[in-house]
Scaffold this motif. Structure first.
Motif, short mmCIF file in Angstrom:
data_model
loop_
_atom_site.label_atom_id
_atom_site.label_comp_id
_atom_site.label_asym_id
_atom_site.label_seq_id
_atom_site.Cartn_x
_atom_site.Cartn_y
_atom_site.Cartn_z
N PRO A 1 4.28 0.33 -0.02
CA PRO A 1 4.14 1.79 -0.13
C PRO A 1 3.21 2.39 0.92
O PRO A 1 2.24 1.75 1.36
N ALA A 2 3.50 3.63 1.29
CA ALA A 2 2.70 4.32 2.31
C ALA A 2 1.25 4.48 1.87
O ALA A 2 0.33 4.45 2.71
N GLU A 3 1.02 4.62 0.57
CA GLU A 3 -0.35 4.79 0.08
C GLU A 3 -1.23 3.58 0.40
O GLU A 3 -2.44 3.71 0.56
N VAL A 4 -0.61 2.40 0.46
CA VAL A 4 -1.37 1.18 0.77
C VAL A 4 -1.90 1.25 2.19
O VAL A 4 -3.09 0.99 2.45
N LYS A 5 -1.03 1.58 3.12
CA LYS A 5 -1.45 1.68 4.53
C LYS A 5 -2.50 2.78 4.71
O LYS A 5 -3.48 2.61 5.44
N LYS A 6 -2.31 3.90 4.02
CA LYS A 6 -3.25 5.01 4.16
C LYS A 6 -4.64 4.61 3.66
O LYS A 6 -5.65 4.95 4.27
N ALA A 7 -4.69 3.86 2.54
CA ALA A 7 -5.98 3.47 1.97
C ALA A 7 -6.61 2.31 2.73
O ALA A 7 -7.83 2.23 2.84
N ALA A 8 -5.78 1.41 3.25
CA ALA A 8 -6.29 0.20 3.90
C ALA A 8 -6.63 0.40 5.36
O ALA A 8 -7.43 -0.34 5.92
#
Length: 391
Positions: free
Chosen positions: A291-298
């Motif tokens: 998910p895009a949220e993973v990349k955004k947070a990481a």
């Protein structure tokens, strides 16, 4: 410390930090076999298949005391290229797991995501504050026991124990090594064990990563004919939990599953059950989207693995009777577990670049024990070393 041990150490560290327990199959009582033997046979590939290597772990556990000094050897087929025999060393029993001298437990928060898809599902992320965990405030129902880890024989659950690799003889497995043929294990604390293998190392798992316009990350791999199922996980974060920064952990399971057994070797029957529960991907699936949220947070620093669980061979003496009504008490059992796994580092240089152009180790490579010691910094450094790209 070898890479297999390092991966187990990372898994154990996270489990200990988050107070997540795993079921361990114990050995004890007169009903148990006199000896249990486990061979963990693995293939480890870097991104795009660069730097493929093979791993082999041997463990012999017995409920018998040794006759004289504890000693055991695994006599390999010539194709293994490991000499006439491989010695199994009996380690000194210790009260706890060795930790790097400079290791610091993570600070800040851990953000948990799961499931394949461009967008994270409802209820994500689950946020764990390490400061609260240290005070015993663990969110209820965070981890389940649906993925128990069958560790097999260990020094803790065996009266006598031997393992390889060890300080007696540890060397890299050649890319041309083959395990097909007859195997024999003999020692001073177990009956002689003998069996034949017709299954060799699994093929390397080729994984490609791609950044999608919506911010999600694509994982694609070629299917392996003898894979029973797949699982992927990615960890990342800005500073990887150092200085109180957030760490991010994503699992491909459709439900919130981060069990330690998923990091290990899983029996085909267990994999089939987990596929039905949508915890493990079926062998027909060859892609998953982070998910895009993973990349955004990481941020840019993400690393993980894709596992292809493989077949399993089981042996015993005497063999199990066909009639289930007949009592069965084997003198020894042996289990050979297969797995192939690949390192994924979305957005990072290729594995060949990180290895400085070095490819797979060939015959005559120095044993791991002879290489310069590596002291990874923080959890990020430990994960890099576990993948074989750090230090």
């Amino acid at each position: 410390m070898n890479r297999v041990r390092m991966r187990l150490l990372v898994a154990g560290t996270l489990s200990g930090t988050l107070m997540a327990g795993s079921a361990v199959i114990a050995q004890g009582g007169d009903a148990a076999p006199e000896a249990r033997y486990v061979m963990d046979v693995g293939t480890v590939a870097g991104m795009m298949g660069q730097g493929d290597r093979r791993e082999l772990t041997l463990r012999l556990g017995s409920r018998l005391a040794p006759t004289g000094a504890p000693k055991a050897d695994h006599f390999m087929p010539a194709g293994a290229r490991l000499g006439a025999s491989v010695p199994l060393e009996s380690p000194t029993r210790s009260t706890g797991e060795e930790m790097p001298a400079n290791f610091q437990r993570p600070k800040g928060r851990l953000l948990l995501y799961w499931g394949c898809g461009a967008k994270a599902g409802p209820g994500q992320p689950v946020v764990i504050d390490f400061a609260r965990v240290a005070k015993g405030q663990m969110p209820p129902g965070l981890f389940s026991t649906r993925v128990p880890a069958d560790m097999g024989p260990t020094v803790a659950n065996s009266r006598s124990f031997g393992q390889w690799p060890n300080s007696l003889k540890s060397r890299n497995i050649s890319g041309q090594s083959s395990l097909i043929g007859q195997h024999r294990i003999a020692g001073t604390y177990s009956p002689e064990i003998a069996f034949g293998l017709d299954q060799d190392f699994m093929a390397g798992l080729r994984v490609r990563t791609s950044g999608n316009p919506d911010g999600s990350t694509g994982l694609n791999w070629q299917g392996l004919g003898n894979a029973t199922g797949y699982h992927a996980w990615v960890m990342g974060g800005k500073d990887m939990g150092q200085n109180g920064a957030d760490m991010v952990w994503w699992s491909s399971s459709a439900s919130q599953e981060f069990g330690g057994g998923l990091w290990s070797w899983l029996a085909p029957a267990t994999v089939a059950r987990l596929i039905g529960q949508k915890i493990v991907m079926p062998p027909t699936q060859t892609s998953c989207t982070v998910p895009a949220e993973v990349k955004k947070a990481a941020g840019e620093m993400m690393m993980g693995f894709v596992y292809a669980y493989g077949p399993e061979a089981n042996f015993a003496f005497p063999e199990r009777p066909r009639d289930p009504k007949i009592a069965w008490k084997p003198k020894w059992t042996a289990k050979v577990r297969y797995r192939s796994m690949a390192t994924v580092m979305p957005g990072m240089p290729s594995m060949s670049d990180m290895l400085g152009g070095r490819g797979q180790e060939e015959d005559g490579a120095q044993p791991d024990a002879a290489k310069k010691p590596c002291k990874p910094k923080g959890l990020g450094g430990m994960l890099k070393k576990a993948a074989g790209v750090g230090c």
